[in-house]
Scaffold this active site. Sequence first.
Site, PDB file in Angstrom:
ATOM      1  N   CYS A  94       6.158  -7.074   7.252  1.00 27.49           N
ATOM      2  CA  CYS A  94       7.264  -6.564   8.266  1.00 27.49           C
ATOM      3  C   CYS A  94       7.624  -7.667   9.503  1.00 27.49           C
ATOM      4  O   CYS A  94       6.554  -7.997  10.007  1.00 27.49           O
ATOM      5  CB  CYS A  94       6.960  -5.201   8.907  1.00 27.49           C
ATOM      6  SG  CYS A  94       8.132  -4.490   9.850  1.00 27.49           S
ATOM      7  N   GLU A 131       0.883  -1.275   0.076  1.00 22.08           N
ATOM      8  CA  GLU A 131      -0.017  -0.174  -0.069  1.00 22.08           C
ATOM      9  C   GLU A 131       1.044   1.093  -0.035  1.00 22.08           C
ATOM     10  O   GLU A 131       2.134   1.389   0.577  1.00 22.08           O
ATOM     11  CB  GLU A 131      -1.022  -0.138   1.225  1.00 22.08           C
ATOM     12  CG  GLU A 131      -2.023  -1.236   1.099  1.00 22.08           C
ATOM     13  CD  GLU A 131      -2.861  -1.304   2.141  1.00 22.08           C
ATOM     14  OE1 GLU A 131      -3.986  -2.000   1.968  1.00 22.08           O
ATOM     15  OE2 GLU A 131      -2.645  -0.852   3.130  1.00 22.08           O
ATOM     16  N   CYS A 178       0.583  -1.989  15.088  1.00 22.27           N
ATOM     17  CA  CYS A 178       0.728  -1.796  13.882  1.00 22.27           C
ATOM     18  C   CYS A 178       0.210  -3.026  12.852  1.00 22.27           C
ATOM     19  O   CYS A 178       0.555  -4.284  13.285  1.00 22.27           O
ATOM     20  CB  CYS A 178       2.120  -1.744  13.297  1.00 22.27           C
ATOM     21  SG  CYS A 178       2.534  -1.555  11.662  1.00 22.27           S
ATOM     22  N   CYS A 187       3.410   8.327   0.653  1.00 22.42           N
ATOM     23  CA  CYS A 187       4.120   7.565   1.684  1.00 22.42           C
ATOM     24  C   CYS A 187       4.246   6.319   1.124  1.00 22.42           C
ATOM     25  O   CYS A 187       3.075   5.430   0.604  1.00 22.42           O
ATOM     26  CB  CYS A 187       3.069   7.543   2.993  1.00 22.42           C
ATOM     27  SG  CYS A 187       3.159   6.295   4.233  1.00 22.42           S
ATOM     28  N   SER A 206      11.992   6.550   7.721  1.00 21.31           N
ATOM     29  CA  SER A 206      11.322   6.105   9.041  1.00 21.31           C
ATOM     30  C   SER A 206      11.933   5.089   9.612  1.00 21.31           C
ATOM     31  O   SER A 206      12.093   4.164   8.624  1.00 21.31           O
ATOM     32  CB  SER A 206       9.905   6.350   9.171  1.00 21.31           C
ATOM     33  OG  SER A 206       9.564   5.817  10.275  1.00 21.31           O
ATOM     34  N   GLU A 253       9.869  -2.041   7.422  1.00 23.81           N
ATOM     35  CA  GLU A 253      11.021  -1.255   8.034  1.00 23.81           C
ATOM     36  C   GLU A 253      12.087  -0.937   6.911  1.00 23.81           C
ATOM     37  O   GLU A 253      12.714  -1.980   6.447  1.00 23.81           O
ATOM     38  CB  GLU A 253      11.548  -1.994   9.378  1.00 23.81           C
ATOM     39  CG  GLU A 253      12.709  -1.594   9.619  1.00 23.81           C
ATOM     40  CD  GLU A 253      12.956  -0.251  10.144  1.00 23.81           C
ATOM     41  OE1 GLU A 253      12.382   0.176  11.308  1.00 23.81           O
ATOM     42  OE2 GLU A 253      13.813   0.472   9.759  1.00 23.81           O
ATOM     43  N   CYS A 278       5.368  -4.780  15.724  1.00 24.38           N
ATOM     44  CA  CYS A 278       5.145  -3.812  16.727  1.00 24.38           C
ATOM     45  C   CYS A 278       3.550  -3.862  17.024  1.00 24.38           C
ATOM     46  O   CYS A 278       2.730  -4.224  16.003  1.00 24.38           O
ATOM     47  CB  CYS A 278       5.280  -2.164  16.097  1.00 24.38           C
ATOM     48  SG  CYS A 278       6.810  -1.950  15.713  1.00 24.38           S
ATOM     49  N   ASN A 330      -4.518   5.571  15.198  1.00 30.52           N
ATOM     50  CA  ASN A 330      -5.799   5.251  14.375  1.00 30.52           C
ATOM     51  C   ASN A 330      -6.236   4.010  14.848  1.00 30.52           C
ATOM     52  O   ASN A 330      -5.526   3.033  14.425  1.00 30.52           O
ATOM     53  CB  ASN A 330      -5.441   5.675  12.739  1.00 30.52           C
ATOM     54  CG  ASN A 330      -5.173   6.910  12.649  1.00 30.52           C
ATOM     55  OD1 ASN A 330      -5.854   7.999  12.791  1.00 30.52           O
ATOM     56  ND2 ASN A 330      -3.720   7.162  12.409  1.00 30.52           N
ATOM     57  N   CYS A 367      -1.273   6.163   9.831  1.00 30.54           N
ATOM     58  CA  CYS A 367      -0.054   5.380  10.413  1.00 30.54           C
ATOM     59  C   CYS A 367      -0.648   4.361  11.228  1.00 30.54           C
ATOM     60  O   CYS A 367      -1.513   4.268  12.271  1.00 30.54           O
ATOM     61  CB  CYS A 367       0.447   6.704  11.519  1.00 30.54           C
ATOM     62  SG  CYS A 367       2.056   6.145  11.802  1.00 30.54           S
ATOM     63  N   SER A 414      10.663   6.168  15.214  1.00 26.28           N
ATOM     64  CA  SER A 414       9.227   5.945  15.759  1.00 26.28           C
ATOM     65  C   SER A 414       9.694   5.810  17.320  1.00 26.28           C
ATOM     66  O   SER A 414      10.252   4.402  17.647  1.00 26.28           O
ATOM     67  CB  SER A 414       8.802   4.680  15.387  1.00 26.28           C
ATOM     68  OG  SER A 414       8.429   5.004  13.886  1.00 26.28           O
ATOM     69  N   LEU A 415       9.723   6.373  18.315  1.00 27.57           N
ATOM     70  CA  LEU A 415      10.037   6.045  19.709  1.00 27.57           C
ATOM     71  C   LEU A 415       8.884   5.650  20.271  1.00 27.57           C
ATOM     72  O   LEU A 415       8.749   4.590  21.209  1.00 27.57           O
ATOM     73  CB  LEU A 415      10.620   7.550  20.263  1.00 27.57           C
ATOM     74  CG  LEU A 415      10.969   7.218  21.843  1.00 27.57           C
ATOM     75  CD1 LEU A 415      12.144   6.643  21.826  1.00 27.57           C
ATOM     76  CD2 LEU A 415      11.264   8.654  22.383  1.00 27.57           C
ATOM     77  N   HIS A 416       7.556   6.349  20.559  1.00 25.85           N
ATOM     78  CA  HIS A 416       6.334   6.180  21.207  1.00 25.85           C
ATOM     79  C   HIS A 416       6.418   5.744  22.707  1.00 25.85           C
ATOM     80  O   HIS A 416       5.235   5.935  23.226  1.00 25.85           O
ATOM     81  CB  HIS A 416       5.869   4.715  20.393  1.00 25.85           C
ATOM     82  CG  HIS A 416       5.736   4.757  18.936  1.00 25.85           C
ATOM     83  ND1 HIS A 416       5.482   5.983  18.199  1.00 25.85           N
ATOM     84  CD2 HIS A 416       5.913   4.055  17.920  1.00 25.85           C
ATOM     85  CE1 HIS A 416       5.165   5.819  17.042  1.00 25.85           C
ATOM     86  NE2 HIS A 416       5.794   4.651  16.538  1.00 25.85           N
TER      87      HIS A 416
HETATM   88  S1  SF4 Z   1       5.592   0.078  12.561  1.00 29.43           S
HETATM   89 FE1  SF4 Z   1       6.878  -0.296  11.232  1.00 29.43          FE
HETATM   90  S2  SF4 Z   1       8.496  -1.627  11.995  1.00 29.43           S
HETATM   91 FE2  SF4 Z   1       6.790  -1.621  13.411  1.00 29.43          FE
HETATM   92  S3  SF4 Z   1       5.799  -3.475  12.667  1.00 29.43           S
HETATM   93 FE3  SF4 Z   1       4.705  -1.679  11.532  1.00 29.43          FE
HETATM   94  S4  SF4 Z   1       5.693  -1.446   9.669  1.00 29.43           S
HETATM   95 FE4  SF4 Z   1       7.045  -2.685  10.877  1.00 29.43          FE
END
Ligand code: SF4
Length: 370
Positions: A134, A114, A141, A127, A218, A186, A138, A317, A360, A241-243
């Site tokens: 991936c 996508e 995600c 984007c 990123s 990633e 995370c 989101n 995101c 991406s710290l979060h």
């Molecule tokens: S946030 Fe980025 S690194 Fe983490 S699982 Fe999703 S795509 Fe992968």
Amino acid sequence: MTINNQPERKKIQHDERPNMRMLTRKELGEHLAALGEPAYRATQLHRWLYSNQTLDFEEMSTFGKQLRQKLASAWSIRPASIASSESEAREADAAIDIQTAKFLIRLEDGELVESVLIPSEERMTACISSQVGCPLRCAFCATGQMGFRRNLATSEITDQAFLLDAEALKRHGRGLSNIVFMGMGEPLLNLDNVFESIGTLTEQDYRFSISEKKITISTVGLPAEMERIARSGLKTKLAVSLHSADQSVRERMMPVALDVPLDKLAKAISICNTITGQPVTLVYMLLEGVNDSPEDARKLARFAKSVLCKINLIDYNSIVTLKFESGCSSSKTMFIQRLLDAGLPVTVRKSQGAAINAACGQLATRTVRK
Ligand code: SF4
């Protein structure tokens, strides 16, 4: 919301010839050298494929007939294509024609990734994805829930930009101004291909050309690869991406934090700062009850002050299969104020594309639901 499925392409006979766009620039050169061609032919061939974006070897007029025939008998040229698209027009934005659009891109082997086109008054941002799925999983995600399928080839990365640039021109009358590697995957785990794709996208006299400074890569924060980018001399921006600036919370959100604890991440950012002289953007997604307390803000401020950075706060989101909620507006206001009081530069990114699962953390949502 509108959904456009591209008409199924007419059935064509399966092309047995391999796809030349799956070759790297180096491999193109090696192939031509094996045919006895001088080195400059590789530059010409790359230009035909990625500037002219020709699909037919017969159009390669800088090559003699014999070479054109040799190439055409061994290779085909099949770029990635748009399989479908969805657009979201937010009411407030309808008047100024701002529509976030998500595109499903079909790849060489039938896999899908996508890409999202995010227009604003000042920018036209693409984007783009760097992997199918991936491996980093995370917790917030959708892509991470898919698991890892494969890295994208260089041309599969550049093709996303070319396709979205054409869509931007068609829909909005202006092409891309910015590219962010924040789609599926990633990027630092596919860094060779990301580097090469950036080389192609920033070739100065190609039909599509964008400044390195308008590209953001990123990452979740992989120290060796971050340093490699910093040392590459690229002027691209880096977003981490710290979060969470709390080690145990970050570990729960991002399994990679087990291998790269916060002190190691801060050190990696500092090394990048020293090499490039530039700040890194710390991306922080506010999640209710997870990372949005006053104590979380204090920890973030302490971490941010240890490096050269800007902070970008983003909304979460919701993804139906995942259990997080975006931080409420009062906790967000408190959070921002604490960071500002600490003297830190903070931007707040308004979420776009949530209605079409293009925001995101939402890419691949449909796959996960299945
Ligand atoms: S946030 Fe980025 S690194 Fe983490 S699982 Fe999703 S795509 Fe992968």
